[in-house]
Design a protein around this motif. Sequence first.
Motif, mmCIF file in Angstrom:
data_model
loop_
_atom_site.group_PDB
_atom_site.id
_atom_site.type_symbol
_atom_site.label_atom_id
_atom_site.label_comp_id
_atom_site.label_asym_id
_atom_site.label_seq_id
_atom_site.Cartn_x
_atom_site.Cartn_y
_atom_site.Cartn_z
ATOM 1 N N ARG A 1 0.769 -1.433 0.092
ATOM 2 C CA ARG A 1 0.069 0.033 0.017
ATOM 3 C C ARG A 1 0.731 0.896 0.054
ATOM 4 O O ARG A 1 0.821 2.343 -0.817
ATOM 5 N N SER A 2 2.039 1.368 0.712
ATOM 6 C CA SER A 2 2.828 2.320 0.447
ATOM 7 C C SER A 2 3.553 2.885 -0.122
ATOM 8 O O SER A 2 3.417 3.759 -0.808
ATOM 9 N N ALA A 3 3.522 2.059 -1.369
ATOM 10 C CA ALA A 3 3.931 1.905 -2.259
ATOM 11 C C ALA A 3 3.465 2.596 -3.665
ATOM 12 O O ALA A 3 3.728 3.065 -4.989
ATOM 13 N N VAL A 4 1.987 2.632 -3.228
ATOM 14 C CA VAL A 4 1.153 3.529 -4.480
ATOM 15 C C VAL A 4 1.547 4.996 -4.121
ATOM 16 O O VAL A 4 1.148 5.601 -3.175
ATOM 17 N N GLU A 5 1.567 5.283 -5.430
ATOM 18 C CA GLU A 5 1.830 6.815 -5.489
ATOM 19 C C GLU A 5 0.953 7.696 -5.224
ATOM 20 O O GLU A 5 -0.808 7.472 -5.750
ATOM 21 N N PRO A 6 1.515 9.108 -5.145
ATOM 22 C CA PRO A 6 0.280 10.157 -4.634
ATOM 23 C C PRO A 6 -0.386 10.709 -6.039
ATOM 24 O O PRO A 6 0.300 10.202 -6.936
ATOM 25 N N PHE A 7 -1.691 10.685 -6.625
ATOM 26 C CA PHE A 7 -2.193 10.953 -7.973
ATOM 27 C C PHE A 7 -2.545 12.465 -7.381
ATOM 28 O O PHE A 7 -3.727 13.286 -7.479
ATOM 29 N N HIS A 8 -1.634 13.325 -8.154
ATOM 30 C CA HIS A 8 -1.606 14.636 -8.277
ATOM 31 C C HIS A 8 -2.853 15.585 -8.675
ATOM 32 O O HIS A 8 -2.823 16.324 -8.564
ATOM 33 N N ALA A 9 -2.985 14.931 -9.484
ATOM 34 C CA ALA A 9 -4.233 15.327 -10.823
ATOM 35 C C ALA A 9 -5.164 15.437 -9.988
ATOM 36 O O ALA A 9 -6.240 16.441 -9.760
ATOM 37 N N MET A 10 -5.754 14.086 -9.021
ATOM 38 C CA MET A 10 -6.944 14.936 -8.079
ATOM 39 C C MET A 10 -6.597 15.279 -6.864
ATOM 40 O O MET A 10 -7.018 16.156 -6.183
ATOM 41 N N ASP A 11 -5.466 15.835 -6.635
ATOM 42 C CA ASP A 11 -5.252 16.524 -5.219
ATOM 43 C C ASP A 11 -4.723 17.994 -6.069
ATOM 44 O O ASP A 11 -5.827 18.957 -5.402
ATOM 45 N N VAL A 12 -4.613 18.539 -7.187
ATOM 46 C CA VAL A 12 -5.046 19.477 -7.995
ATOM 47 C C VAL A 12 -6.707 19.526 -8.605
ATOM 48 O O VAL A 12 -6.680 20.572 -8.239
ATOM 49 N N LEU A 13 -7.375 18.604 -8.526
ATOM 50 C CA LEU A 13 -8.495 19.374 -8.595
ATOM 51 C C LEU A 13 -8.718 19.234 -7.829
ATOM 52 O O LEU A 13 -10.478 20.315 -7.164
ATOM 53 N N ALA A 14 -8.642 18.591 -6.426
ATOM 54 C CA ALA A 14 -9.449 19.089 -5.198
ATOM 55 C C ALA A 14 -9.231 20.636 -4.678
ATOM 56 O O ALA A 14 -9.826 21.273 -4.290
ATOM 57 N N GLU A 15 -7.835 20.681 -4.713
ATOM 58 C CA GLU A 15 -7.386 21.862 -4.499
ATOM 59 C C GLU A 15 -8.199 23.406 -5.309
ATOM 60 O O GLU A 15 -8.901 24.180 -4.906
ATOM 61 N N ALA A 16 -9.082 22.446 -6.821
ATOM 62 C CA ALA A 16 -9.402 23.611 -7.612
ATOM 63 C C ALA A 16 -10.309 23.738 -6.788
ATOM 64 O O ALA A 16 -11.332 25.026 -7.558
ATOM 65 N N THR A 17 -11.346 22.168 -6.912
ATOM 66 C CA THR A 17 -13.055 22.756 -5.997
ATOM 67 C C THR A 17 -12.594 23.779 -4.866
ATOM 68 O O THR A 17 -14.054 24.113 -4.832
ATOM 69 N N ARG A 18 -11.930 23.214 -4.111
ATOM 70 C CA ARG A 18 -11.342 23.996 -2.579
ATOM 71 C C ARG A 18 -12.246 25.475 -3.055
ATOM 72 O O ARG A 18 -12.737 26.220 -2.843
ATOM 73 N N ARG A 19 -10.828 26.509 -3.997
ATOM 74 C CA ARG A 19 -11.210 27.108 -4.611
ATOM 75 C C ARG A 19 -12.350 28.139 -5.045
ATOM 76 O O ARG A 19 -13.322 29.234 -5.000
#
Length: 385
Positions: A7-25
């Motif tokens: 599980r720890s080998a699974v890397e973050p999916f930054h597109a979804m992080d960017v999308l989440a921040e875009a949604t918050r903004r």
Amino acid sequence: MTQMSKRSAVEPFHAMDVLAEATRRREAGHPVISMAVGQPVHPAPKAALEAARRALEDGRLGYTDALGTLSLKTAIAEDYQGRHGLVIDPQRIAVTTGSSAGFNLAFLALFDPGDCVAIARPGYPAYRNIMAALGLRAVEIEANAETGFTLTPESLERAAAEAGRPLRGVLLASPANPTGTVTGRARLKSLAEYCRAQSIAFISDEIYHGLTFAGEEATALEVSDDVVVINSFSKYYCMTGWRIGWMVLPESQVRAFERIAQSLYISPPELSQIAAEAALGARQELDGYKRSYAANRDLLLKRLPEIGLSIASPMDGAFYAYVDVSRFTNDSMAFARRMLAEINVAATPGHDFDPVEGHRAMRFSYAGSAEEMTEAMDRIARWLK
């Protein structure tokens, strides 16, 4: 490898992080334009919405067969005959809860922990993350101008030699995310023949079929019955939130996939299956949507190089521009965060798609409206000056 380390080998999916921040903004009142994810601006086809509405009014929704309704599978088979001239037995078709479930099923049914599976780099990050979670080894092969931005038998040979272990699988996307590469029939045939000769399972990701703007859109089923094809109603059919896709399987593999699907998913959602069947008949409406993406593509092909963002790979299919940002940054994640914070334009850092060279690249989705694309290019041009 322990379950925790998998599980720890699974890397973050930054597109979804960017999308989440875009949604918050956006919720905070900022005029955000999102070019971060492959979310079509258009709604599901009218026929799909009407079929779903009737089904909800009827109210008799429930479990279906694990691999989907015969009605939808038959309609998909008829679509292959109409578009590609192929006769596909509907029993070879497995309806899935989005293409994501298709990848899970394929990796579980075809491979054992430790097996090596080749994918292109840059490529869709979920491939390597799902493989890491399942204990598979993703062998990432650079796809560049020399290889036509796709995989070749020669590149597979070199990768297996460098890995020191045989490949058990090959996963190829056409049209590809993020590069837009369209792998034509001759190259698909060459790959399929190589995989058959080497006893390598060949998985063809065709979820962007219908969205080819240049080159030859061919399904791997045209060159072999031994391939596993994964497709989806999310992109061309504009049904991302319905979570419905399908697979075409070799006849010998159907029962194995069915057993796993029964345990993991019980069945795909019946409401989405009803809507998807109706969507198959909406090509005139959907081709109109495709023309809007083509216009956006033309805009980005012109404007991005003008503002200093050179196109790093073909934009022949899907709805993405993969660009070189090294003129402005050596850290695409920081670049993406600044761009969102300072001009309210969201795009995806290249590191998601290429852990080696992606710090110098970005992916822009042009699946939005013409007005959004024009405004985004204007904002970026002013910002970069």
